[in-house]
Design an enzyme around this catalytic site. Sequence first.
Site, PDB file in Angstrom:
ATOM      1  N   ARG A 236     -24.936 103.988  40.439  1.00 35.03           N
ATOM      2  CA  ARG A 236     -24.177 104.486  39.491  1.00 35.03           C
ATOM      3  C   ARG A 236     -24.293 103.512  37.941  1.00 35.03           C
ATOM      4  O   ARG A 236     -24.952 102.616  38.125  1.00 35.03           O
ATOM      5  CB  ARG A 236     -22.664 104.649  39.541  1.00 35.03           C
ATOM      6  CG  ARG A 236     -22.889 105.358  40.898  1.00 35.03           C
ATOM      7  CD  ARG A 236     -20.902 104.957  41.433  1.00 35.03           C
ATOM      8  NE  ARG A 236     -21.043 106.176  42.366  1.00 35.03           N
ATOM      9  CZ  ARG A 236     -20.298 105.651  43.600  1.00 35.03           C
ATOM     10  NH1 ARG A 236     -20.904 104.325  44.090  1.00 35.03           N
ATOM     11  NH2 ARG A 236     -19.759 106.286  44.601  1.00 35.03           N
ATOM     12  N   HIS A 326     -26.485 111.048  37.004  1.00 38.41           N
ATOM     13  CA  HIS A 326     -25.920 110.902  37.921  1.00 38.41           C
ATOM     14  C   HIS A 326     -26.683 111.772  38.530  1.00 38.41           C
ATOM     15  O   HIS A 326     -26.355 111.508  40.274  1.00 38.41           O
ATOM     16  CB  HIS A 326     -24.430 111.149  37.729  1.00 38.41           C
ATOM     17  CG  HIS A 326     -23.470 110.993  39.072  1.00 38.41           C
ATOM     18  ND1 HIS A 326     -23.271 109.891  39.361  1.00 38.41           N
ATOM     19  CD2 HIS A 326     -23.355 111.879  40.064  1.00 38.41           C
ATOM     20  CE1 HIS A 326     -22.408 110.152  40.476  1.00 38.41           C
ATOM     21  NE2 HIS A 326     -22.826 110.991  40.851  1.00 38.41           N
ATOM     22  N   ARG A 329     -28.971 110.789  41.560  1.00 40.85           N
ATOM     23  CA  ARG A 329     -28.526 110.343  42.848  1.00 40.85           C
ATOM     24  C   ARG A 329     -28.530 111.520  43.791  1.00 40.85           C
ATOM     25  O   ARG A 329     -28.651 111.510  44.990  1.00 40.85           O
ATOM     26  CB  ARG A 329     -26.939 109.426  42.771  1.00 40.85           C
ATOM     27  CG  ARG A 329     -26.479 108.106  41.885  1.00 40.85           C
ATOM     28  CD  ARG A 329     -25.597 108.383  41.342  1.00 40.85           C
ATOM     29  NE  ARG A 329     -24.172 107.853  43.175  1.00 40.85           N
ATOM     30  CZ  ARG A 329     -23.989 107.543  43.625  1.00 40.85           C
ATOM     31  NH1 ARG A 329     -24.921 106.338  43.327  1.00 40.85           N
ATOM     32  NH2 ARG A 329     -23.540 107.668  44.152  1.00 40.85           N
ATOM     33  N   HIS A 352     -22.317 105.217  49.812  1.00 42.38           N
ATOM     34  CA  HIS A 352     -20.548 106.177  50.209  1.00 42.38           C
ATOM     35  C   HIS A 352     -19.991 105.656  51.403  1.00 42.38           C
ATOM     36  O   HIS A 352     -19.191 105.979  52.106  1.00 42.38           O
ATOM     37  CB  HIS A 352     -20.583 107.829  50.082  1.00 42.38           C
ATOM     38  CG  HIS A 352     -21.297 108.336  49.086  1.00 42.38           C
ATOM     39  ND1 HIS A 352     -22.532 109.680  48.953  1.00 42.38           N
ATOM     40  CD2 HIS A 352     -21.330 107.900  47.442  1.00 42.38           C
ATOM     41  CE1 HIS A 352     -22.241 110.014  48.420  1.00 42.38           C
ATOM     42  NE2 HIS A 352     -21.437 109.620  46.901  1.00 42.38           N
TER      43      HIS A 352
END
Length: 399
Positions: A236, A326, A329, A352
Amino acid sequence: MLTTSKINSLKAKEKPYKVSDAHGLHIYVRPSGTKTWRQKYRINGKEKLLTHGKYPFTSLAEARKLRDVALALLEKGNDPAKAKRQAKAQLSNTFGNVAKEWFDKEEINWKPIHSNKVWRQMERDLFPILKDQPIDQISPTDLLEVLKKVEARGALDVAARLRQRCEVIFKHAILTERAQTNPATQLVGVLKTKKVKHLNALEAKELPAFFSKLEGFDSHAIVKAATKIVAHTFVRSQELRFTTWAEIDFENHLWTIPAERMKTQAADHLIPLSDQVIELFTILQQHNGSREYVFASPQRPKQPISTNAMIQLLYRMGYKNKATVHGFRTTASTFLNESGYNADAIERQLSHGERDKVRAAYNRSEYLAERTRMLNDWSRYLASMNENVIPLKTNKSEN
C-alpha cells in the site's frame, strides 16, 4: 433534628460516630472527618442501611428528600436499597455507556486516526438520540429511524458502517447480560446500498505499454522508483512512503514493514525482495542514502514523498480514470491467481492476513518461501515486458 450549622460544627473523633436527624436519617462522621448521610430502615423484619451521599455534596435538604423517597418505597413494600441498585444498573445500561465499553475494548487494535473517526461518527449520528436510552429498550424501528437520517443526507456508506458498529455494540450488551436481542441484525439489507465502484486497475496485457511509457517519462527518479516498487511488491502507498533504510535488508533481500504502519497493526509485514527491487532500492540509495526516508521528497528531503506523488504521476502519464496506485494490487492479485499461485500466499503478500496480534506475530513469516518465489517470478515477468508480452509461466502444476 439536624441543622446545617450543627452539621458544620461536627468534628472528627478517634472513633466514628453518628448524629440522628429524623425517621432513620443520620449523618455518620468518620475519624478522617468525612461526613456521610445514612438511613436505617427495616423491611421483611430485617434492619438495613441505605447511604445518600456525602456532606456537603449532598445537602441536608437533599438528604431529607432522598429519605422521603425511600420511605415512600417502603410504604409500597419495596426495598429502597434494591431500587437504588436497579437505578444504578439502569444508568450503566444506556446505549452510550455500552458503546463506550465496546469502543475502549476495540480501540487498542486501531490506529488513532481510525479510532477518532469511529468515535466522531458515533457522537454525531448515534449519540444525540440513542446515548441515554436503555440499550435493552431500543427496537429495530428506533435504530432504523436514526440510520435513515444518515441515509437521507446521502451518506450511504456511513449508514452501513454505523449499522455494523451497532450490531457489535448490541452483541457486547448481550454478552454482558444487558440486552437479549440485537436490533441491528434485523436491519441487514434494509438500508440503501451504494453501488460499489472498484478502484481503476490495469489489466496485465496493458502493463507493457505502461512500463514502456513510465521508463521514458519526465518525472523524478524517486517517484518513478516508488511506482515501480509498488508494482513489483503490491504494498500500500502508506506502507511504502514512510519506509526507512533500517527496514531494508539488502543481504537477505527482505523488507520489514513495522506493524504500526500496517493497516491492521497486527504484526510486522515481511516483503521478499527480488533482484529487480533490490536494484531499485540501490538506485534510491544514490538519491536518499543519507536521509531518514528511502522515498524522501525531492523538494522536502526531511519528509517522505506526498500522498499524491505517485497518483499525480499516473495522471500526467494519461492514466487518470484508468489506473490507480492501489490498482497495482488488483492487477497482481488477479494475474497471479489466474496463473495458479497459492491463493493464501497471495493474500499474505497483500497483507489481508490475521487481525489478531498474537496469531499474526506467529504467522508473519507464513508462506515466505512461496512468496519469495512468487515475487521473483512476478518481477522477472515485469522486467521482461515490452510490446510483445512474454507470458508468466503457469504455476498450476506445482500446487
